[in-house]
Motif scaffolding. Structure first.
Motif, mmCIF file in Angstrom:
data_model
loop_
_atom_site.group_PDB
_atom_site.id
_atom_site.type_symbol
_atom_site.label_atom_id
_atom_site.label_comp_id
_atom_site.label_asym_id
_atom_site.label_seq_id
_atom_site.Cartn_x
_atom_site.Cartn_y
_atom_site.Cartn_z
ATOM 1 N N ALA A 35 0.822 -1.223 0.000
ATOM 2 C CA ALA A 35 0.000 0.000 0.000
ATOM 3 C C ALA A 35 0.853 1.269 0.000
ATOM 4 O O ALA A 35 0.504 2.240 -0.669
ATOM 5 C CB ALA A 35 -0.927 -0.005 1.215
ATOM 6 N N ARG A 36 1.959 1.269 0.727
ATOM 7 C CA ARG A 36 2.762 2.483 0.866
ATOM 8 C C ARG A 36 3.857 2.634 -0.182
ATOM 9 O O ARG A 36 4.259 3.746 -0.496
ATOM 10 C CB ARG A 36 3.442 2.526 2.247
ATOM 11 C CG ARG A 36 2.509 2.720 3.404
ATOM 12 C CD ARG A 36 3.206 2.833 4.771
ATOM 13 N NE ARG A 36 4.496 2.167 4.919
ATOM 14 C CZ ARG A 36 5.663 2.810 4.974
ATOM 15 N NH1 ARG A 36 5.731 4.108 4.876
ATOM 16 N NH2 ARG A 36 6.774 2.127 5.136
ATOM 17 N N SER A 37 4.341 1.510 -0.726
ATOM 18 C CA SER A 37 5.576 1.556 -1.504
ATOM 19 C C SER A 37 5.483 1.066 -2.943
ATOM 20 O O SER A 37 6.460 1.153 -3.673
ATOM 21 C CB SER A 37 6.650 0.730 -0.783
ATOM 22 O OG SER A 37 6.860 1.218 0.517
ATOM 23 N N VAL A 38 4.345 0.534 -3.352
ATOM 24 C CA VAL A 38 4.234 -0.050 -4.689
ATOM 25 C C VAL A 38 3.257 0.752 -5.540
ATOM 26 O O VAL A 38 2.131 1.018 -5.118
ATOM 27 C CB VAL A 38 3.794 -1.535 -4.604
ATOM 28 C CG1 VAL A 38 3.606 -2.136 -5.986
ATOM 29 C CG2 VAL A 38 4.817 -2.343 -3.808
ATOM 30 N N ASP A 39 3.717 1.138 -6.728
ATOM 31 C CA ASP A 39 2.888 1.901 -7.672
ATOM 32 C C ASP A 39 2.114 1.017 -8.637
ATOM 33 O O ASP A 39 1.028 1.371 -9.061
ATOM 34 C CB ASP A 39 3.753 2.845 -8.518
ATOM 35 C CG ASP A 39 4.117 4.107 -7.787
ATOM 36 O OD1 ASP A 39 3.374 4.523 -6.878
ATOM 37 O OD2 ASP A 39 5.161 4.695 -8.131
ATOM 38 N N ALA A 40 2.710 -0.108 -9.024
ATOM 39 C CA ALA A 40 2.082 -0.955 -10.045
ATOM 40 C C ALA A 40 2.529 -2.403 -9.866
ATOM 41 O O ALA A 40 3.606 -2.679 -9.337
ATOM 42 C CB ALA A 40 2.454 -0.470 -11.440
ATOM 43 N N VAL A 41 1.673 -3.305 -10.330
ATOM 44 C CA VAL A 41 1.935 -4.747 -10.262
ATOM 45 C C VAL A 41 1.831 -5.314 -11.666
ATOM 46 O O VAL A 41 0.915 -4.970 -12.417
ATOM 47 C CB VAL A 41 0.897 -5.450 -9.352
ATOM 48 C CG1 VAL A 41 1.137 -6.942 -9.310
ATOM 49 C CG2 VAL A 41 0.918 -4.856 -7.961
ATOM 50 N N ALA A 42 2.771 -6.187 -12.013
ATOM 51 C CA ALA A 42 2.729 -6.870 -13.309
ATOM 52 C C ALA A 42 3.037 -8.340 -13.090
ATOM 53 O O ALA A 42 3.742 -8.710 -12.151
ATOM 54 C CB ALA A 42 3.731 -6.254 -14.278
ATOM 55 N N ARG A 43 2.526 -9.169 -13.973
ATOM 56 C CA ARG A 43 2.758 -10.621 -13.905
ATOM 57 C C ARG A 43 3.229 -11.080 -15.282
ATOM 58 O O ARG A 43 2.473 -11.664 -16.058
ATOM 59 C CB ARG A 43 1.450 -11.297 -13.485
ATOM 60 C CG ARG A 43 1.555 -12.751 -13.097
ATOM 61 C CD ARG A 43 2.097 -12.905 -11.673
ATOM 62 N NE ARG A 43 2.171 -14.298 -11.296
ATOM 63 C CZ ARG A 43 1.280 -14.919 -10.541
ATOM 64 N NH1 ARG A 43 0.236 -14.282 -10.059
ATOM 65 N NH2 ARG A 43 1.444 -16.195 -10.257
ATOM 66 N N PRO A 44 4.504 -10.814 -15.637
ATOM 67 C CA PRO A 44 4.990 -11.150 -16.977
ATOM 68 C C PRO A 44 5.057 -12.652 -17.254
ATOM 69 O O PRO A 44 4.999 -13.066 -18.401
ATOM 70 C CB PRO A 44 6.370 -10.511 -17.033
ATOM 71 C CG PRO A 44 6.804 -10.424 -15.609
ATOM 72 C CD PRO A 44 5.539 -10.210 -14.815
ATOM 73 N N LEU A 45 5.176 -13.442 -16.204
ATOM 74 C CA LEU A 45 5.198 -14.901 -16.294
ATOM 75 C C LEU A 45 4.379 -15.457 -15.142
ATOM 76 O O LEU A 45 4.288 -14.826 -14.091
ATOM 77 C CB LEU A 45 6.632 -15.437 -16.168
ATOM 78 C CG LEU A 45 7.648 -15.004 -17.219
ATOM 79 C CD1 LEU A 45 9.050 -15.392 -16.781
ATOM 80 C CD2 LEU A 45 7.307 -15.640 -18.554
ATOM 81 N N PRO A 46 3.811 -16.627 -15.294
ATOM 82 C CA PRO A 46 3.046 -17.204 -14.180
ATOM 83 C C PRO A 46 3.870 -17.335 -12.899
ATOM 84 O O PRO A 46 3.331 -17.212 -11.800
ATOM 85 C CB PRO A 46 2.629 -18.580 -14.701
ATOM 86 C CG PRO A 46 2.638 -18.447 -16.180
ATOM 87 C CD PRO A 46 3.758 -17.471 -16.488
ATOM 88 N N THR A 47 5.179 -17.537 -13.037
ATOM 89 C CA THR A 47 6.043 -17.742 -11.874
ATOM 90 C C THR A 47 6.748 -16.475 -11.411
ATOM 91 O O THR A 47 7.592 -16.532 -10.513
ATOM 92 C CB THR A 47 7.106 -18.815 -12.184
ATOM 93 O OG1 THR A 47 7.848 -18.397 -13.330
ATOM 94 C CG2 THR A 47 6.470 -20.172 -12.413
ATOM 95 N N ARG A 48 6.417 -15.329 -12.024
ATOM 96 C CA ARG A 48 7.098 -14.068 -11.669
ATOM 97 C C ARG A 48 6.092 -12.935 -11.456
ATOM 98 O O ARG A 48 5.226 -12.688 -12.288
ATOM 99 C CB ARG A 48 8.079 -13.658 -12.763
ATOM 100 C CG ARG A 48 8.836 -12.378 -12.440
ATOM 101 C CD ARG A 48 9.918 -12.077 -13.480
ATOM 102 N NE ARG A 48 10.533 -10.776 -13.253
ATOM 103 C CZ ARG A 48 11.482 -10.515 -12.368
ATOM 104 N NH1 ARG A 48 11.951 -11.493 -11.612
ATOM 105 N NH2 ARG A 48 11.976 -9.304 -12.232
#
Length: 118
Positions: A35-48
């Motif tokens: 909540a405080r430190s992350v601007d965006a989330v991505a899942r380029p691979l199922p394991t990453r």
């Protein structure tokens, strides 16, 4: 997967050596970090899972601290910190056998970011 399912996955992880009574606190630390430190989330691979950290502040320090402590009790995690044009990216990788754990972290990160944006 509901919020309760995500919490249950994280609390009942048998591959983690963190004492069960300490897991809610650790999960809370991750949720606060998201909540405080992350601007965006991505899942380029199922394991990453990739978390773009907010510039300035203590995002990198807190992220590295959490990564080190989590690696100590859950050795299946691989954490990385990579500069990109968009900012510093914290990568979290797991073997395919632990996709449910990464799915849970992904869900918690997205929920925390959405809640922080409100």
């Amino acid at each position: 997967m509901t919020d309760d399912d995500l919490r249950a996955t994280m609390m009942n992880l048998s591959a983690c050596t963190l004492p069960t009574e300490d897991r809610p606190t650790r999960l809370g630390e991750f949720e606060d970090f998201f909540a405080r430190s992350v601007d965006a989330v991505a899942r380029p691979l199922p394991t990453r899972l990739e978390l773009r950290l907010r510039a300035g502040g203590d995002a990198e320090v807190v992220g590295r601290d959490l990564a080190a402590r989590e690696s100590a009790c859950c050795s299946f995690f691989t954490f990385s910190f990579t500069p990109s044009a968009a900012g510093l990216v914290m990568g979290i990788e797991v073997p395919a056998a632990h996709l449910d754990v990464l799915d849970a972290l992904d869900g918690r990160a997205r929920a925390a970011i959405e809640g922080a944006d409100r």
